[in-house]
Scaffold this active site. Structure first.
Site, PDB file in Angstrom:
ATOM      1  N   LYS A   1       1.333  -0.819  -0.249  1.00  0.00           N
ATOM      2  CA  LYS A   1      -0.130   0.221  -0.265  1.00  0.00           C
ATOM      3  C   LYS A   1       1.016   0.837  -0.128  1.00  0.00           C
ATOM      4  CE  LYS A   1      -4.224  -1.524   0.359  1.00  0.00           C
ATOM      5  NZ  LYS A   1      -5.261  -1.077  -0.605  1.00  0.00           N
TER       6      LYS A   1
ATOM      7  N   ASP B   1      -0.620  -0.372  -4.195  1.00  0.00           N
ATOM      8  CA  ASP B   1      -1.713  -0.323  -4.812  1.00  0.00           C
ATOM      9  C   ASP B   1      -1.803   1.064  -3.982  1.00  0.00           C
ATOM     10  OD1 ASP B   1      -4.512   0.414  -5.322  1.00  0.00           O
ATOM     11  OD2 ASP B   1      -4.713  -1.811  -4.157  1.00  0.00           O
TER      12      ASP B   1
ATOM     13  N   ASN C   1      -5.202   3.210  -3.634  1.00  0.00           N
ATOM     14  CA  ASN C   1      -6.025   3.503  -4.066  1.00  0.00           C
ATOM     15  C   ASN C   1      -6.870   4.774  -4.246  1.00  0.00           C
ATOM     16  OD1 ASN C   1      -5.700   1.631  -1.154  1.00  0.00           O
ATOM     17  ND2 ASN C   1      -7.479   1.286  -2.858  1.00  0.00           N
TER      18      ASN C   1
ATOM     19  N   GLU D   1      -1.103  -0.674  -8.793  1.00  0.00           N
ATOM     20  CA  GLU D   1      -2.890  -0.549  -8.854  1.00  0.00           C
ATOM     21  C   GLU D   1      -3.580   0.739  -8.501  1.00  0.00           C
ATOM     22  OE1 GLU D   1      -4.316  -4.582  -7.074  1.00  0.00           O
ATOM     23  OE2 GLU D   1      -5.596  -3.300  -6.164  1.00  0.00           O
TER      24      GLU D   1
ATOM     25  N   ASP E   1      -8.487  -1.281 -10.612  1.00  0.00           N
ATOM     26  CA  ASP E   1      -9.752  -1.999  -9.228  1.00  0.00           C
ATOM     27  C   ASP E   1     -10.407  -1.155  -8.945  1.00  0.00           C
ATOM     28  OD1 ASP E   1     -10.480  -3.043  -7.137  1.00  0.00           O
ATOM     29  OD2 ASP E   1      -9.109  -2.191  -5.422  1.00  0.00           O
TER      30      ASP E   1
ATOM     31  N   LYS F   1     -12.918  -8.261  -8.098  1.00  0.00           N
ATOM     32  CA  LYS F   1     -13.331  -9.411  -7.191  1.00  0.00           C
ATOM     33  C   LYS F   1     -14.509  -9.704  -6.452  1.00  0.00           C
ATOM     34  CE  LYS F   1     -10.093  -5.384  -4.710  1.00  0.00           C
ATOM     35  NZ  LYS F   1      -9.706  -5.368  -3.172  1.00  0.00           N
TER      36      LYS F   1
END
Ligand SMILES: O=C(O)CCC(=O)c1ccccc1C(=O)O
Ligand SMILES: [Mg+2]
Length: 326
Positions: free
Chosen positions: A99, A130, A132, A156, A184, A208
């Site tokens: 992250k 990632d 986010n 990501e 994502d 997911k």
């Protein structure tokens, strides 16, 4: 007593996305238990695909697997470098997802964490990031330029919107930086997953199972997208994670490790033998039978939680029926 719905609650061992506990329901059908665990800050029609995934798991046959085991990444939250290196070393995984761009932290923390993870993995491991959606296009281009010497497999969701992802990809290409971009949130929350492929906004699609409406829905989406897929978790119990493993096992191509190694982020589980990662892989056979292995005595939620979840389930069931035109 026979249960057809259970409400559960598990604490997390590490704070992740600001979350410290996970809760949800298990719904029983003729094949076993399906997990329904939409995040608490989600609401309304967004919960409908999560419920379709739970019903599928409870009622339907799983698709035929193409492989016996699935490689997984260790997930490294926005912790300090020593802790990050220890998480990677203890995991047995050869791929780590780190992250980055955590609120309240700066680039220096990201650089330290990713550097520590690269040295813990050694030169043959794979490191992915990632963000986010936290970076602007400028910040992402700059950060990726400064992290790429660590051999980053992909980033990501570096930016929030699909158009920003597409712009970032064009900018990286112009500068000769060949770090791949994965989508994502742009797939599971934008309402239009195929726009990612149409705008050439990503090289990799993260799928997911719960937010995208189930294993079959994900197999169909993967085919329409035509992109390599990484199956990832929504921080589920072993019951929900198993559906992700079933999806990963059924995909015709699986070129990357999956983000399904999150059971270690939960303290406890809903089965007595949780989904195990051995040598960075999860056995598909274990996942295929997980929905039959729930131990109701491990579903510990108080009556107030149970009442809240029954209410959420009622509201979402009504929305599902409206959507189905009934
Ligand atoms: O992909 C992984 O390694 C674990 C799953 C994960 O990161 C995740 C879990 C819950 C909610 C969001 C995310 C995310 O990918 O951002
Ligand atoms: Mg992500």
């Amino acid at each position: 007593m026979e249960h057809h719905e259970l409400t559960w609650r598990l604490d997390m061992s590490l704070r992740f996305r600001g979350i410290t506990t996970r809760e949800g329901m298990l719904l029983r059908g003729r094949r076993g238990w399906g997990e329904w665990s939409p995040f608490l800050d989600y609401d309304g029609p967004e919960l409908v695909p999560w419920l379709a995934a739970a019903h599928e798991a409870a009622e339907e046959d799983w698709p035929t697997p193409c492989r016996d085991s699935v490689p997984v990444n260790v997930t490294v939250p926005a912790v300090g470098p020593e802790r990050a290196a220890a998480i990677v070393a203890d995991s047995g995984c050869r791929t780590a997802k780190v992250k980055v761009a955590e609120a309240g932290q700066g680039f220096a923390e990201d650089l330290d964490r990713v550097t520590a993870v690269r040295s813990a993995l050694g030169p043959h491991g794979a490191v992915r990031l990632d963000a986010n959606g936290a970076w602007t296009v400028e910040q992402a281009a700059e950060a990726i330029g400064r992290l790429r010497h660590l051999d980053v497999e992909y980033v990501e969701q570096p930016c929030r919107s699909v158009t920003e992802l597409a712009e970032l990809r064009r900018r990286l290409a112009r500068h000769g930086i060949d770090v791949a971009i994965a989508a994502d949130e742009s797939i599971r929350r934008s309402g239009d997953p195929e726009r990612v492929a149409e705008l050439e906004a990503a090289d990799v699609a993260v799928l997911k199972v719960q937010p995208l409406g189930g294993v079959r829905a994900c197999l169909e989406l993967a085919e329409r997208l035509g992109l390599p897929v990484v199956v990832s978790s929504a921080l589920e119990s072993s019951v929900g994670l198993a559906a992700g493993v079933v999806l990963a096992a059924a995909l015709p191509r699986l070129p990357f490790a999956c983000g399904l190694n999150t059971s270690a982020l939960l303290i406890g589980d809903l089965v007595s033998e949780p989904l195990a990662t051995v040598d960075g892989r999860i056995e598909v056979q274990q996942a295929l039978v997980m929905r039959e292995k729930v131990d109701p005595s491990l579903c510990l939620a108080g009556p107030a939680d149970a009442e809240r979840w029954r209410h959420r389930l009622g509201a979402t069931s009504r929305l599902s029926r409206i959507g189905a035109g009934q």
